[in-house]
Design a protein around this motif. Structure first.
Motif, PDB file in Angstrom:
ATOM      1  N   THR A   6      33.845   3.977 -25.125  1.00 23.88           N
ATOM      2  CA  THR A   6      32.837   5.292 -25.455  1.00 23.88           C
ATOM      3  C   THR A   6      31.930   5.167 -24.371  1.00 23.88           C
ATOM      4  OG1 THR A   6      31.505   3.935 -26.834  1.00 23.88           O
ATOM      5  CG2 THR A   6      33.039   5.275 -27.894  1.00 23.88           C
ATOM      6  N   GLY A   7      30.936   6.041 -24.339  1.00 18.48           N
ATOM      7  CA  GLY A   7      30.100   6.275 -23.185  1.00 18.48           C
ATOM      8  C   GLY A   7      30.560   6.542 -22.094  1.00 18.48           C
ATOM      9  N   PRO A   8      29.606   6.907 -21.070  1.00 16.30           N
ATOM     10  CA  PRO A   8      29.974   7.576 -19.554  1.00 16.30           C
ATOM     11  C   PRO A   8      31.223   6.745 -18.989  1.00 16.30           C
ATOM     12  CG  PRO A   8      27.667   7.224 -19.686  1.00 16.30           C
ATOM     13  CD  PRO A   8      28.206   6.570 -20.980  1.00 16.30           C
ATOM     14  N   PRO A   9      32.314   7.042 -18.677  1.00 12.57           N
ATOM     15  CA  PRO A   9      33.090   6.315 -17.993  1.00 12.57           C
ATOM     16  C   PRO A   9      33.136   5.693 -16.865  1.00 12.57           C
ATOM     17  CG  PRO A   9      34.005   8.868 -17.829  1.00 12.57           C
ATOM     18  CD  PRO A   9      32.500   8.463 -18.549  1.00 12.57           C
ATOM     19  N   VAL A  10      33.376   4.396 -16.463  1.00 11.66           N
ATOM     20  CA  VAL A  10      32.990   3.762 -15.420  1.00 11.66           C
ATOM     21  C   VAL A  10      34.268   2.916 -15.191  1.00 11.66           C
ATOM     22  CG1 VAL A  10      31.693   2.078 -14.309  1.00 11.66           C
ATOM     23  CG2 VAL A  10      30.738   3.522 -15.978  1.00 11.66           C
ATOM     24  N   VAL A  11      34.702   3.063 -13.770  1.00 12.42           N
ATOM     25  CA  VAL A  11      35.846   2.299 -13.172  1.00 12.42           C
ATOM     26  C   VAL A  11      35.291   1.433 -11.811  1.00 12.42           C
ATOM     27  CG1 VAL A  11      38.095   2.169 -12.219  1.00 12.42           C
ATOM     28  CG2 VAL A  11      37.753   3.532 -14.364  1.00 12.42           C
ATOM     29  N   ALA A  12      35.701   0.591 -11.554  1.00  8.75           N
ATOM     30  CA  ALA A  12      35.375  -0.443 -10.486  1.00  8.75           C
ATOM     31  C   ALA A  12      36.296  -1.285 -10.140  1.00  8.75           C
ATOM     32  CB  ALA A  12      33.958  -0.840 -10.125  1.00  8.75           C
ATOM     33  N   MET A  13      36.840  -1.896  -9.058  1.00 11.57           N
ATOM     34  CA  MET A  13      37.390  -3.085  -8.765  1.00 11.57           C
ATOM     35  C   MET A  13      37.090  -3.556  -7.300  1.00 11.57           C
ATOM     36  SD  MET A  13      40.362  -5.006  -9.744  1.00 11.57           S
ATOM     37  CE  MET A  13      41.891  -4.222 -10.164  1.00 11.57           C
ATOM     38  N   ASN A  14      37.042  -4.852  -6.982  1.00 12.38           N
ATOM     39  CA  ASN A  14      37.103  -5.216  -6.021  1.00 12.38           C
ATOM     40  C   ASN A  14      37.865  -6.747  -5.766  1.00 12.38           C
ATOM     41  OD1 ASN A  14      34.625  -4.006  -4.928  1.00 12.38           O
ATOM     42  ND2 ASN A  14      33.240  -5.085  -6.041  1.00 12.38           N
ATOM     43  N   SER A  15      38.376  -7.001  -4.620  1.00 13.09           N
ATOM     44  CA  SER A  15      39.089  -8.017  -4.045  1.00 13.09           C
ATOM     45  C   SER A  15      38.582  -9.031  -3.282  1.00 13.09           C
ATOM     46  CB  SER A  15      40.471  -7.731  -3.529  1.00 13.09           C
ATOM     47  OG  SER A  15      40.405  -7.108  -2.384  1.00 13.09           O
ATOM     48  N   TYR A  16      38.480 -10.086  -3.114  1.00 12.27           N
ATOM     49  CA  TYR A  16      37.928 -11.060  -2.655  1.00 12.27           C
ATOM     50  C   TYR A  16      38.843 -12.313  -1.745  1.00 12.27           C
ATOM     51  CZ  TYR A  16      34.149  -9.078  -5.283  1.00 12.27           C
ATOM     52  OH  TYR A  16      33.301  -8.268  -5.987  1.00 12.27           O
ATOM     53  N   LEU A  17      38.382 -12.523  -0.500  1.00 14.18           N
ATOM     54  CA  LEU A  17      39.150 -13.556   0.139  1.00 14.18           C
ATOM     55  C   LEU A  17      38.466 -14.750  -0.040  1.00 14.18           C
ATOM     56  CD1 LEU A  17      41.342 -14.512   2.264  1.00 14.18           C
ATOM     57  CD2 LEU A  17      39.463 -14.118   3.827  1.00 14.18           C
ATOM     58  N   VAL A  18      39.224 -15.729  -0.597  1.00 20.80           N
ATOM     59  CA  VAL A  18      38.834 -17.289  -1.118  1.00 20.80           C
ATOM     60  C   VAL A  18      39.709 -18.276  -0.212  1.00 20.80           C
ATOM     61  CG1 VAL A  18      38.863 -19.088  -2.759  1.00 20.80           C
ATOM     62  CG2 VAL A  18      38.312 -16.786  -3.376  1.00 20.80           C
ATOM     63  N   GLU A  19      38.946 -19.093   0.467  1.00 17.09           N
ATOM     64  CA  GLU A  19      39.545 -20.102   1.595  1.00 17.09           C
ATOM     65  C   GLU A  19      39.020 -21.335   1.108  1.00 17.09           C
ATOM     66  OE1 GLU A  19      40.388 -18.226   5.913  1.00 17.09           O
ATOM     67  OE2 GLU A  19      38.174 -18.178   5.385  1.00 17.09           O
ATOM     68  N   ASP A  20      39.891 -22.332   0.967  1.00 15.10           N
ATOM     69  CA  ASP A  20      39.697 -23.659   0.723  1.00 15.10           C
ATOM     70  C   ASP A  20      40.595 -24.597   1.446  1.00 15.10           C
ATOM     71  OD1 ASP A  20      38.310 -25.163  -1.641  1.00 15.10           O
ATOM     72  OD2 ASP A  20      40.155 -26.109  -1.989  1.00 15.10           O
TER      73      ASP A  20
END
Length: 564
Positions: free
Chosen positions: A363-377
């Motif tokens: 419910t509520g205002p529809p919200v969509v988001a997505m991020n990707s991240y580069l991880v180095e180790d």
């Protein structure tokens, strides 16, 4: 006429108003009707949702080439330079396809402005990038985003909701009866990598094209864990904990989460999406037919039960196995294998029904988001690094790219994902994450529900966290027996630490470093802060270990899609 109404590119308030009008127009709703549908306390929100699937079965010609292997059990096909070098090791050449075979499934969800897509490939594992060519998950994400952008640009009128490569998550289901797209167990022809790339891009584009106004309902049921009724009760536990005797590894992700989309106009189911941590290892190593293991059968059961597309996407996986008993010996026609898969998938379906019975609409205002991240180790695990660089010397030529940023010396790059659909948090890690990782995210990030996706964006072994969880996996990698002091008996001599058994468990062998688990945890917390609070430190600062990696915050979201 364009399918998508115009979306303004001016002030934030105007963008919000036009986005609402856009969804209204697609849904055939007036603005007041949309407000009632999306903004009330209990009225279901309206999202745009689409789903698609494509077969990724190998062709008869590929199977006839005698170089198409299944992955997941043992190590190598026993060949070096095409010659059998390890007696008794012949690998698992695929002899056919089980049932209707394997697929890639895709789900697109949009709030009218932003879109995210999830897709799963039913193979043993799939890398961010490949040595053989542009067939990896990074290529898939970029190519799908480019095709969608090109389609939108050629429409008459305005573009559809935004979608970039950073908003696309693709994983493998880690089936131990799936094609060896990793290379450790004999590999597959390069032509098959091209097929998987093309079909996955096609599924992602089709899911976007199929988006239509829909409601979303989310529910959860507990799967249960064998022998751990106090913490994870269930009359029919679906999971086992590989380290159940270790007090430092008691946490299990036993949630079976369901997200179901229904067409706003007709009420018909578009997709029933299940997120569950059972390892796809229901079938034994004697099976030689290409299969997605139990997700292959569960997806068909979900579609039959509810209509639309069924889509099971694996969750944390780390040390979490299915409680399925023993399968009958495999048969050439696959009858015994399908019976075994159906028995377990049916039990999972029953739990999914429970989750849906308790499901409530978003419910509520529809919200969509997505991020990707580069991880180095920096990698400190010699076994995994050796396989990445020189696996071919033992007949396990790992196909992962040796180009930067995926590996530079001993520094390995990979990806994580963080997204949201309304008040649901989505976290994706690039291998078999220890359940403590997603448990930490849930403890720090308040959300209505959590979707945890394993082997997301890459396939890079086990991700163990916290540091206190390491001792028993290290011991079990080289020694047998339960945790000390019970020990074991070695040729009649009691040992307080266990007996030498280098193949007893591969957990620590396929662990990149003792810091990669913490780094992935911190990246997921950073991502949660980005998508929920527009503040990367909001939740990351709650985990003391994240102070060890201050430079990771300097790398922008989406850096993985612009690298290389």
């Amino acid at each position: 006429m364009s399918k998508w109404p115009a979306v303004a590119k001016r002030a934030p308030y105007r963008r919000m108003v036009v986005a609402v009008v856009s969804v209204c127009a697609v849904a055939g709703l007036t603005v007041p009707a949309f407000a009632r549908a999306s903004g009330g306390v209990s009225s279901p929100s309206t999202y745009l949702v689409g789903a698609a699937q494509r077969s990724i079965n190998p062709t008869p010609q590929m199977l006839a080439g005698h170089d198409f292997y299944l992955g997941g059990y043992g190590v190598t096909d026993g060949k070096v330079a095409g010659t059998v070098a390890i007696p008794g090791e012949t690998g698992r050449l695929a002899t056919g396809i089980l049932g209707d075979g394997i697929h890639v499934r895709a789900l697109a969800v949009s709030d009218g402005r932003h879109t995210l897509e999830l897709a799963e490939i039913e193979t043993q594992g799939y890398f961010a990038a490949y040595r053989a060519g542009p067939y990896g998950i990074e290529d898939i994400r970029k190519d799908a985003a480019a095709q969608i952008s090109a389609l939108a640009a050629h429409r008459s009128g305005a573009r559809g909701p935004a979608l970039d490569a950073g908003s696309i998550l693709v994983d493998s289901d880690h089936s131990h009866g799936g094609p060896d797209t990793v290379g450790v167990w004999g590999g597959v022809p390069t032509s098959y990598l091209q097929l998987v790339h093309d079909r996955t891009v096609a599924a992602l584009v089709a899911a976007y094209e199929q988006m239509r106004p829909a409601t979303l309902s989310y529910g959860m049921a507990h799967a249960g864990v064998v022998g751990e009724a106090a913490r994870y009760p269930s009359p029919d536990p679906l999971l086992t904990n590989q380290f159940s005797n270790d007090p430092n590894n008691q946490v299990v992700d036993d949630q079976l989460r369901v997200l179901q989309a229904r067409d706003r106009r007709t009420g018909n189911v578009i997709v029933t999406y299940v997120n569950f941590s059972g390892h796809p290892t229901v079938l034994d190593a004697d099976n030689t037919l290409v299969t997605g293991d139990y997700p292959q059968v569960l997806d068909a059961m979900l579609a039959q039960a509810y209509g639309g597309i069924g889509f099971d996407q694996v969750a944390t996986l780390g040390r979490t196995q299915p409680n399925r008993g023993s399968c009958a010996p495999a048969t050439p026609d696959g009858g015994a294998q399908l019976a075994c898969l159906s028995a377990y998938a049916g039990r999972v379906l029953a739990r999914a029904r429970q989750a849906l019975a308790a499901a409530q609409p978003l419910t509520g205002p529809p919200v969509v988001a997505m991020n990707s991240y580069l991880v180095e180790d920096p990698g400190t695990g010699p076994a995994l690094l050796a396989l990445l660089y020189a696996g071919g010397a033992i007949g396990a030529p790992v196909e992962r790219s040796l180009a930067s940023p995926w590996i530079t010396g001993n520094v390995v790059g990979t990806t994580t994902f963080s997204g949201r659909i309304g008040d649901l948090l989505l976290s994706g890690g690039p291998g078999e994450m220890w359940p403590q990782i997603t448990a930490e995210v849930q403890a720090d990030v308040p959300a209505r529900g959590y979707l945890n996706i394993g082997t997301a964006g890459d396939f890079l072994g086990y991700f163990i966290y916290p540091l206190s969880a390491y001792p028993e996996p290290i011991r079990r990698t080289v020694l047998s027996g339960n945790p000390p002091p019970s020990g074991d008996t070695c040729s009649g001599i009691h040992s307080p630490v266990g007996c030498p058994s280098p193949l007893d468990n591969d957990t620590f062998s396929f662990n990149l470093s003792t810091t990669i688990g913490a780094r992935v945890t911190c990246s997921l917390l950073r991502g949660a802060g980005d998508v929920f609070a527009h503040d990367p430190s909001r939740f990351r600062s709650l985990e003391p270990a994240c102070a060890l990696f201050p430079a990771d915050l300097l790398r922008p979201a989406g850096a993985d899609t612009t690298a290389g």
